[in-house]
Design a protein around this motif. Sequence first.
Motif, PDB file in Angstrom:
ATOM      1  N   PRO A  69       0.617  -1.060  -0.052  1.00  9.36           N
ATOM      2  CA  PRO A  69       0.069  -0.094   0.049  1.00  9.36           C
ATOM      3  C   PRO A  69       0.961   1.381   0.076  1.00  9.36           C
ATOM      4  CG  PRO A  69      -0.739  -1.496   1.499  1.00  9.36           C
ATOM      5  CD  PRO A  69       0.508  -2.118   1.103  1.00  9.36           C
ATOM      6  N   ASP A  70       2.172   1.239   0.447  1.00 11.51           N
ATOM      7  CA  ASP A  70       2.761   2.553   0.402  1.00 11.51           C
ATOM      8  C   ASP A  70       3.707   2.474  -0.752  1.00 11.51           C
ATOM      9  OD1 ASP A  70       4.615   0.351   1.076  1.00 11.51           O
ATOM     10  OD2 ASP A  70       5.623   1.295   2.783  1.00 11.51           O
ATOM     11  N   LEU A  71       3.626   1.726  -1.885  1.00 14.23           N
ATOM     12  CA  LEU A  71       4.446   1.813  -2.983  1.00 14.23           C
ATOM     13  C   LEU A  71       3.999   3.238  -3.884  1.00 14.23           C
ATOM     14  CD1 LEU A  71       6.353  -0.260  -4.093  1.00 14.23           C
ATOM     15  CD2 LEU A  71       4.868  -0.826  -5.571  1.00 14.23           C
ATOM     16  N   LEU A  72       5.117   3.602  -4.241  1.00 13.91           N
ATOM     17  CA  LEU A  72       5.064   5.211  -5.028  1.00 13.91           C
ATOM     18  C   LEU A  72       5.466   4.874  -6.686  1.00 13.91           C
ATOM     19  CD1 LEU A  72       6.912   7.462  -2.612  1.00 13.91           C
ATOM     20  CD2 LEU A  72       4.609   7.120  -2.998  1.00 13.91           C
ATOM     21  N   PRO A  73       4.853   5.489  -7.442  1.00 14.11           N
ATOM     22  CA  PRO A  73       5.149   5.474  -8.908  1.00 14.11           C
ATOM     23  C   PRO A  73       6.649   5.435  -9.215  1.00 14.11           C
ATOM     24  CG  PRO A  73       3.241   6.717  -8.749  1.00 14.11           C
ATOM     25  CD  PRO A  73       3.664   6.593  -7.080  1.00 14.11           C
ATOM     26  N   ALA A  74       7.515   6.241  -8.511  1.00 17.32           N
ATOM     27  CA  ALA A  74       8.719   6.279  -8.773  1.00 17.32           C
ATOM     28  C   ALA A  74       9.379   4.787  -8.594  1.00 17.32           C
ATOM     29  CB  ALA A  74       9.447   7.467  -8.151  1.00 17.32           C
ATOM     30  N   ASP A  75       8.979   4.155  -7.405  1.00 18.29           N
ATOM     31  CA  ASP A  75       9.521   2.926  -7.059  1.00 18.29           C
ATOM     32  C   ASP A  75       9.422   1.783  -8.359  1.00 18.29           C
ATOM     33  OD1 ASP A  75      10.082   3.745  -4.497  1.00 18.29           O
ATOM     34  OD2 ASP A  75       8.067   3.056  -3.731  1.00 18.29           O
ATOM     35  N   LEU A  76       8.594   2.201  -9.384  1.00 17.66           N
ATOM     36  CA  LEU A  76       8.467   1.379 -10.324  1.00 17.66           C
ATOM     37  C   LEU A  76       9.234   1.993 -11.569  1.00 17.66           C
ATOM     38  CD1 LEU A  76       4.844   0.205 -10.472  1.00 17.66           C
ATOM     39  CD2 LEU A  76       6.395  -0.858  -9.436  1.00 17.66           C
ATOM     40  N   LYS A 112      -2.377   5.265  -8.127  1.00 13.05           N
ATOM     41  CA  LYS A 112      -1.257   6.037  -8.546  1.00 13.05           C
ATOM     42  C   LYS A 112      -0.208   4.911  -9.260  1.00 13.05           C
ATOM     43  CE  LYS A 112      -1.439  10.738  -6.833  1.00 13.05           C
ATOM     44  NZ  LYS A 112      -0.647  11.765  -6.055  1.00 13.05           N
ATOM     45  N   VAL A 113      -0.048   4.140  -8.557  1.00 10.41           N
ATOM     46  CA  VAL A 113       0.932   2.851  -8.796  1.00 10.41           C
ATOM     47  C   VAL A 113       0.618   2.097 -10.186  1.00 10.41           C
ATOM     48  CG1 VAL A 113       2.474   0.872  -8.198  1.00 10.41           C
ATOM     49  CG2 VAL A 113       2.189   2.850  -6.629  1.00 10.41           C
ATOM     50  N   GLN A 114      -0.709   1.768  -9.930  1.00  8.42           N
ATOM     51  CA  GLN A 114      -1.452   1.158 -11.119  1.00  8.42           C
ATOM     52  C   GLN A 114      -1.390   2.173 -12.317  1.00  8.42           C
ATOM     53  OE1 GLN A 114      -1.937  -1.754 -10.575  1.00  8.42           O
ATOM     54  NE2 GLN A 114      -2.268  -2.039  -8.142  1.00  8.42           N
ATOM     55  N   SER A 115      -1.414   3.395 -12.259  1.00 11.27           N
ATOM     56  CA  SER A 115      -1.586   4.080 -13.571  1.00 11.27           C
ATOM     57  C   SER A 115      -0.233   3.997 -14.195  1.00 11.27           C
ATOM     58  CB  SER A 115      -1.792   5.584 -13.077  1.00 11.27           C
ATOM     59  OG  SER A 115      -1.849   6.379 -13.979  1.00 11.27           O
ATOM     60  N   ALA A 116       0.991   4.262 -13.106  1.00  7.45           N
ATOM     61  CA  ALA A 116       2.192   4.062 -13.860  1.00  7.45           C
ATOM     62  C   ALA A 116       2.753   2.939 -14.481  1.00  7.45           C
ATOM     63  CB  ALA A 116       3.211   4.296 -12.591  1.00  7.45           C
ATOM     64  N   LEU A 117       2.056   1.610 -13.869  1.00  2.00           N
ATOM     65  CA  LEU A 117       2.285   0.351 -14.559  1.00  2.00           C
ATOM     66  C   LEU A 117       1.392   0.124 -15.708  1.00  2.00           C
ATOM     67  CD1 LEU A 117       3.415  -2.477 -14.175  1.00  2.00           C
ATOM     68  CD2 LEU A 117       1.417  -3.308 -12.929  1.00  2.00           C
ATOM     69  N   LEU A 118       0.040   1.011 -15.958  1.00  4.91           N
ATOM     70  CA  LEU A 118      -0.723   0.910 -16.891  1.00  4.91           C
ATOM     71  C   LEU A 118       0.068   1.191 -18.277  1.00  4.91           C
ATOM     72  CD1 LEU A 118      -3.368   0.313 -18.332  1.00  4.91           C
ATOM     73  CD2 LEU A 118      -4.125   2.437 -17.478  1.00  4.91           C
ATOM     74  N   GLU A 119       0.696   2.477 -18.059  1.00  2.00           N
ATOM     75  CA  GLU A 119       1.608   2.946 -19.130  1.00  2.00           C
ATOM     76  C   GLU A 119       2.579   2.106 -19.804  1.00  2.00           C
ATOM     77  OE1 GLU A 119       4.156   6.811 -20.731  1.00  2.00           O
ATOM     78  OE2 GLU A 119       3.776   6.469 -18.544  1.00  2.00           O
ATOM     79  N   ALA A 120       3.214   1.477 -18.899  1.00  2.00           N
ATOM     80  CA  ALA A 120       4.325   0.464 -19.037  1.00  2.00           C
ATOM     81  C   ALA A 120       3.844  -0.548 -19.918  1.00  2.00           C
ATOM     82  CB  ALA A 120       5.068  -0.095 -18.098  1.00  2.00           C
ATOM     83  N   MET A 121       2.599  -1.148 -19.444  1.00  2.00           N
ATOM     84  CA  MET A 121       1.936  -2.471 -20.032  1.00  2.00           C
ATOM     85  C   MET A 121       1.334  -2.128 -21.426  1.00  2.00           C
ATOM     86  SD  MET A 121       0.204  -3.993 -16.592  1.00  2.00           S
ATOM     87  CE  MET A 121      -0.860  -5.006 -17.557  1.00  2.00           C
TER      88      MET A 121
END
Length: 318
Positions: A69-76, A112-121
Amino acid sequence: MSAAQFQHLRDYLDSQVLGQPEFTESLLIAVLADGHLLVEGPPGLAKTRAVNALAKGIEGDFHRIQFTPDLLPADLTGTDIYRPETGQFVFQQGPLFHNVILADEINRAPAKVQSALLEAMAERQITVGQTTYPLPALFMVLATQNPLEQEGTYPLPEAQLDRFLMQLNLDYPAADTELDILRLTRGEELHGEVDMPEPLTQEAIFAARKDVLEIFMDENVENYLVQLVIATRRPEFYDSELASWLSYGGSPRATIALDRCARAKAWLAGRDFVTPDDIQAVYPHVMRHRIILSYQAEADGVTADRVLELLLQHVATP
């Protein structure tokens, strides 16, 4: 490109993940169809073990990300790091720049993390600030998620779910399989154990993907495939009860995914043509996360798999 190398890898996966042949086959289908895979099941069913075994059989970089739950987009994605010696910002790549990504417990991370992953996918790229960075040519997200009934889980956005080629639902193994698992974890040798094959090169994977796209599909079989997807959007043409259970059907992306998965399954079986059986076998995995059931279906205790099973019965097979 011969399917023998992929068959060897499949045999190895079956020896490492006992009692889940459909799961191991789907891993290879995802590789051949150039897609991402979502695996759902309770903890302890070797989801992570299977992805690790697949990563060892592919030439490329592998990285595991534990979603919390505390993961940030920059962590990906990575972030710009200030270098005081030069007075400039330098981009530090994040874990998404690897070839095979294991997104462990993906439904525990915030939006927000899911959004960053969505662009990558979806786009095979990431954007940090004003700059967009391309991801490797071989890029796969193999995600695991716990059932939504468990504590601390959140449903994934529909747009992100649609980017997954397939969703696999795993269940607990049978008693004899669990006995073999127990012996395997004690280090005992099992009958039929397979040595790890030489890793598949990226060139071999790209060549196999090209072969898969060239698999023959008869026009009648092609029409059947399209009708199976359209049936999720127009269920009233087949059954009034089905119509009351379905709110939204599969998108054209579902049609593309079903086509690629059916071709990959035929190729793995050593055939140069697609049969209706190939389509029917992958249909639930391609569609179960793409359809949205109505409140009526939930009240009646109807699952997505039940709806898809009925659609397969209603749509005429060529």
